[in-house]
Design an enzyme around this catalytic site. Structure first.
Site, PDB file in Angstrom:
ATOM      1  N   HIS A 219       0.809  -1.216   0.000  1.00  0.00           N
ATOM      2  CA  HIS A 219       0.000   0.000   0.000  1.00  0.00           C
ATOM      3  C   HIS A 219       0.843   1.268   0.000  1.00  0.00           C
ATOM      4  CE1 HIS A 219      -3.415  -2.562   0.555  1.00  0.00           C
ATOM      5  NE2 HIS A 219      -4.235  -1.544   0.724  1.00  0.00           N
ATOM      6  N   SER A 223      -0.099  -0.740  -6.226  1.00  0.00           N
ATOM      7  CA  SER A 223       0.040  -1.934  -7.051  1.00  0.00           C
ATOM      8  C   SER A 223       0.767  -1.632  -8.352  1.00  0.00           C
ATOM      9  CB  SER A 223      -1.339  -2.520  -7.371  1.00  0.00           C
ATOM     10  OG  SER A 223      -1.997  -2.926  -6.194  1.00  0.00           O
ATOM     11  N   LYS A 247     -14.152  -8.124  -9.494  1.00  0.00           N
ATOM     12  CA  LYS A 247     -13.243  -8.934 -10.312  1.00  0.00           C
ATOM     13  C   LYS A 247     -12.639 -10.068  -9.491  1.00  0.00           C
ATOM     14  CE  LYS A 247     -10.087  -8.032 -14.125  1.00  0.00           C
ATOM     15  NZ  LYS A 247      -9.432  -6.948 -14.887  1.00  0.00           N
ATOM     16  N   ASP A 248     -12.256  -9.775  -8.251  1.00  0.00           N
ATOM     17  CA  ASP A 248     -11.748 -10.826  -7.371  1.00  0.00           C
ATOM     18  C   ASP A 248     -12.834 -11.849  -7.054  1.00  0.00           C
ATOM     19  OD1 ASP A 248      -9.183  -9.826  -7.249  1.00  0.00           O
ATOM     20  OD2 ASP A 248      -9.568  -8.618  -5.466  1.00  0.00           O
ATOM     21  N   GLU A 291       5.798 -34.050  -2.028  1.00  0.00           N
ATOM     22  CA  GLU A 291       4.588 -33.532  -2.669  1.00  0.00           C
ATOM     23  C   GLU A 291       4.966 -32.794  -3.948  1.00  0.00           C
ATOM     24  OE1 GLU A 291       1.841 -34.806  -1.864  1.00  0.00           O
ATOM     25  OE2 GLU A 291       0.791 -33.537  -0.411  1.00  0.00           O
TER      26      GLU A 291
END
Length: 425
Positions: A219, A223, A247-248, A291
């Site tokens: 922040h 971004s 959108k998320d 894994e």
């Protein structure tokens, strides 16, 4: 970076005004993920993976807390306690499959998040701290996942712990004491289970704390965006809510559909069948593998088969495996190109996709037996991995001729048509 054009929180309801005055949590949320946080207007769906990673961590913490209520970290009953969860606990089978596959989906979205950062240059200034904290999160995830893989106490859990911790013994002088300290003895047993269970329970909360720092650091500069161009003004941004919450939400819906399909229809597709056999120190599995999300690094670990100088091959492998991750810490200073986005770096873009292919091949080699031709392919791919970061990236940054950048995010989105540009108050 401050955003003077951002909306400021001004609660209208008396209760919200009182709460904001005494405990300003609403203001914090509003400025972090609400209309008070402006973001570049051109973010694509690759920017969804940060939110998806946070959601995956939430799933892991919630299901992990419930599973811990029924799990017994004791070598004689650990495997049976997992079977008890699967067969006797109400919806225990679903919780166990959600937790096991949630780890895989957590790594999927984090790997996508990392490669998105590599492609769009999100590790470059002024976001170096965001990237460094992200690599710390990745390391904590790997440690947490490894310890969690041991807890079911099946054959692959036991022998995975035996093999992976055994590599520490390759470190001269301190290696064997470190291994014994990790296991609480000379081999995986009750002490190792208790330690791994305690740390596996604790580390997700440490990850959550580092994620808060990660978001906090994000922040400050704001971004990154697909063009890599800095925000010039309010015409280049939109409020995070409702544009990117919607959108998320779309990305989260797709994530949940894929996640549910695996949990309910193919819950063991990402696991290993040998882990449904109780741990037996006297019987070694034919092929020991970790894994899937460890496969590329496991392939690098196995790439060294010949002693070099006075250093044994086993130690070279351990050094190479940890160096493969440590390189990511130095990437902001390795890549000196002022251009962030690979959309405007044609040579780097080709190198990026070659790196993606290289990592995928390393993953394939990591799950394959330690025999030819897999060993030779793994050696070649491991060499290219280090060549990419240590040699290719600096050379490209020095000699590459980038494409012309747009003057602003708005120009990249709307073009040069003045009638299409938004009005600025």
């Amino acid at each position: 970076m401050s955003f003077p054009w951002a909306e400021h929180y001004a609660p209208k309801h008396p209760l919200m005004r009182y709460l904001d005055e005494k405990l300003p949590l609403p203001r914090l949320v509003y400025n972090a993920v609400g209309a008070g946080y402006p973001v570049p207007r051109n973010l694509n769906y690759f920017w969804n993976f940060g939110v998806l990673a946070g959601f995956a961590l939430t799933i892991q913490i919630v299901t992990g807390i419930i599973l811990a209520m029924h799990y017994a970290a004791n070598g004689t009953v650990a495997f049976d306690s997992v079977e008890h969860i699967m067969r006797d606990v109400n919806s225990g089978w679903m919780l166990r499959y959600m937790h096991a596959n949630g780890a895989s989906f957590f790594f999927i979205v984090v790997y996508m998040h990392i490669f998105r950062g590599l492609y769009y240059g999100s590790y470059k200034a002024p976001r170096e701290m965001v990237w460094l904290l992200g690599v710390v999160i990745f390391l904590l995830m790997m440690a947490t996942a490894f310890m969690g893989y041991v807890l079911p106490w099946g054959q692959m859990s036991f022998w995975g712990a035996q093999v992976i911790t055994g590599f520490f013994s390759a470190i001269p002088v301190v290696g064997e004491p470190i291994r014994q300290w990790l296991l609480g003895g000379f081999a995986p047993d009750n002490a190792a289970l208790n330690r791994f269970f305690s740390l596996h329970y604790l580390l997700p909360f440490v990850i959550a704390a580092v994620i808060i720092l990660h978001i906090w650091a994000l922040h400050i500069p704001g971004s990154n965006n697909p063009t890599g161009v800095d925000v010039k003004g309010p015409q280049d941004t939109v409020p995070f809510h409702p544009y990117y919450t919607a959108k998320d939400g779309m990305g989260l819906g797709v994530f949940l559909i894929c996640y549910s399909l695996v949990v309910f229809f193919a819950p063991n597709a990402l696991g290993h069948p040998d882990n449904y056999i109780p741990a037996n120190p006297l019987t070694t599995p034919a092929h020991i593998v970790p894994e899937w999300y460890f496969w590329p690094f496991y392939a690098i670990l196995r790439a060294f088969t010949v002693n070099f100088l006075w250093i044994p091959a086993k130690l070279w492998g351990v050094v190479a495996m940890f160096s493969a991750i440590a390189l990511l810490f130095f990437l902001p200073w390795i890549d000196r190109s002022p251009i962030r986005s690979a959309n405007y770096r044609p040579m780097y873009r080709i190198a990026f996709w070659v790196l993606v292919a290289d990592v995928l091949v390393l993953g394939w080699v990591g799950k394959s037996p330690a025999e030819e031709p897999y060993v030779r392919i793994g050696q070649f791919c491991a060499a290219y991995y280090f060549f990419h970061f240590l040699i290719l990236v600096p050379l490209i940054a020095k000699f590459e001729k980038p494409l012309p950048l747009p003057n602003s995010i708005t120009e990249a989105v709307l073009g040069h048509d003045p009638e299409a540009a938004p009005a600025v108050a």
